[in-house]
Design an enzyme around this catalytic site. Structure first.
Site, PDB file in Angstrom:
ATOM      1  N   MET A  78       0.856  -1.202   0.000  1.00  0.00           N
ATOM      2  CA  MET A  78       0.000   0.000   0.000  1.00  0.00           C
ATOM      3  C   MET A  78       0.883   1.241   0.000  1.00  0.00           C
ATOM      4  SD  MET A  78      -2.877  -1.029   2.799  1.00  0.00           S
ATOM      5  CE  MET A  78      -3.504  -2.708   2.959  1.00  0.00           C
ATOM      6  N   MET A 109      -1.727  -2.386  -3.973  1.00  0.00           N
ATOM      7  CA  MET A 109      -2.733  -1.319  -3.810  1.00  0.00           C
ATOM      8  C   MET A 109      -1.985   0.000  -3.920  1.00  0.00           C
ATOM      9  SD  MET A 109      -4.852  -3.183  -0.804  1.00  0.00           S
ATOM     10  CE  MET A 109      -3.441  -4.229  -0.469  1.00  0.00           C
ATOM     11  N   MET A 178     -12.334  -7.766  -4.281  1.00  0.00           N
ATOM     12  CA  MET A 178     -12.232  -7.252  -2.908  1.00  0.00           C
ATOM     13  C   MET A 178     -13.593  -7.387  -2.223  1.00  0.00           C
ATOM     14  SD  MET A 178      -9.117  -6.363  -2.409  1.00  0.00           S
ATOM     15  CE  MET A 178      -9.421  -5.762  -0.749  1.00  0.00           C
TER      16      MET A 178
HETATM   17  C1  DX5 Z   1      -7.061  -5.139   2.727  1.00  0.00           C
HETATM   18  C2  DX5 Z   1      -6.040  -6.144   2.293  1.00  0.00           C
HETATM   19  C3  DX5 Z   1      -6.280  -7.494   2.828  1.00  0.00           C
HETATM   20  C4  DX5 Z   1      -6.223  -7.607   4.326  1.00  0.00           C
HETATM   21  C5  DX5 Z   1      -7.280  -8.586   4.714  1.00  0.00           C
HETATM   22  O1  DX5 Z   1      -6.999  -4.030   1.904  1.00  0.00           O
HETATM   23  O2  DX5 Z   1      -5.973  -6.260   0.891  1.00  0.00           O
HETATM   24  O3  DX5 Z   1      -5.396  -8.458   2.242  1.00  0.00           O
HETATM   25  O4  DX5 Z   1      -5.001  -8.040   4.823  1.00  0.00           O
HETATM   26  O5  DX5 Z   1      -7.372  -8.615   6.081  1.00  0.00           O
HETATM   27  P1  DX5 Z   1      -8.610  -9.302   6.810  1.00  0.00           P
HETATM   28  O6  DX5 Z   1      -8.583 -10.748   6.414  1.00  0.00           O
HETATM   29  O7  DX5 Z   1      -8.319  -9.100   8.263  1.00  0.00           O
HETATM   30  O8  DX5 Z   1      -9.833  -8.605   6.351  1.00  0.00           O
HETATM   31 ZN    ZN Z   2      -4.836  -7.987   0.018  1.00  0.00          ZN
END
Ligand code: DX5
Ligand code: ZN
Length: 263
Positions: A78, A109, A178
């Protein structure tokens, strides 16, 4: 070439996406598992624990904790621009590639994935996923990821429909839907995405595409069956794995539920 303005204006040579390379073997020992689900056909359930919920001071140990139970290690990159959070980048992916035995499933991301994605493949990622909302030249970037020997993935946010990307299926090894807004771990699963998971599975099946369907966000023992029934076959889980006392046991429990629901 970074730092060389002239070189960046030059179109790179077209990558040869068709040739498998030795690096593609990094994708891991994951083969299709027959599944009796009338709609799914043959799928392999795979679990990809997200190190976003792991202890960043002990990443190698956290990777080792799931090495015998998981299929991939999900790495959330990110940049504080595409999403309002900042995590890790290329140097840590390079280090993890050396330290971890599981193949790395890098979820970018970030803004400008067209520029950065191939470098993650080069750094050793077994799979590199870019966001449709951020990519300006997704076909070129996906081909470039493949040409580096990694699997190429395309991610869609909850509000982004699958239909405009149907023609890109041959360019993809994985679609990531997502199931939360990207940016943070530990968010609540969005049931509103379930119909899109179903439509995407139907699209993949109808076109006989060899594309994995990954879900990411809020996946837990409570929600994984819904995702598997809808047609997902690769499950990212952060807090449900690394928030558990026994991360390896949590992976097994998730896998068992998904396999039951899909089969
Ligand atoms: C969120 C990430 C996910 C995150 C998921 O933007 O892309 O990969 O780590 O975490 P959980 O499983 O806790 O929702
Ligand atoms: Zn992810």
């Amino acid at each position: 070439m970074p730092g060389d303005g002239k070189a960046e204006l030059t179109e790179p040579p077209p990558p040869d996406a068709g040739e498998p390379t030795p690096a593609r073997a990094r994708s891991g020992p994951v083969g299709p598992v027959p599944c009796g689900h009338p709609k799914l056909g043959t799928v392999a359930i795979q679990i990809s624990p997200s190190i976003l919920s792991a202890d960043f001071a002990h990443l190698a140990d956290e990777a080792a904790a799931v090495a015998d139970s998981a299929d991939w290690l999900h790495v959330d990159v990110m940049d504080n621009h595409f999403v309002p959070n900042l995590t890790l980048g290329l140097p840590i992916v390079e280090a993890l590639h050396k330290a971890a035995t599981l193949p790395l499933d890098c979820h970018l991301m970030i803004e400008d994935p067209d520029r950065w994605a191939p470098a993650y493949a080069e750094a050793g990622a077994g799979s590199v996923t870019i966001h449709a909302e951020a990519a300006r030249a997704p076909v070129r970037t996906l081909r470039s990821i493949r040409s580096q020997g990694a699997r190429a993935g395309l991610a869609l946010n909850p509000a982004t429909p699958i239909e405009p990307y149907a023609e890109l299926l041959p360019e993809l090894d994985m679609l990531l839907l997502m199931t939360v807004e990207p940016g943070f771990g530990g968010q609540k699963f969005l049931d509103v995405v379930l119909p899109k998971i179903r439509r995407t599975r139907e699209l993949i099946r109808d076109r006989e595409a060899a594309v994995w369907l990954q879900v990411d966000g809020g996946v837990s023992e409570e929600t994984i069956e819904r995702c598997a029934e809808a047609g997902a076959d690769v499950f990212v889980a952060g807090s449900a794995v690394y928030g558990a006392q026994d991360p390896a046991g949590a992976v097994e429990a998730l896998r068992a539920r998904a396999e039951r629901a899909a089969g």
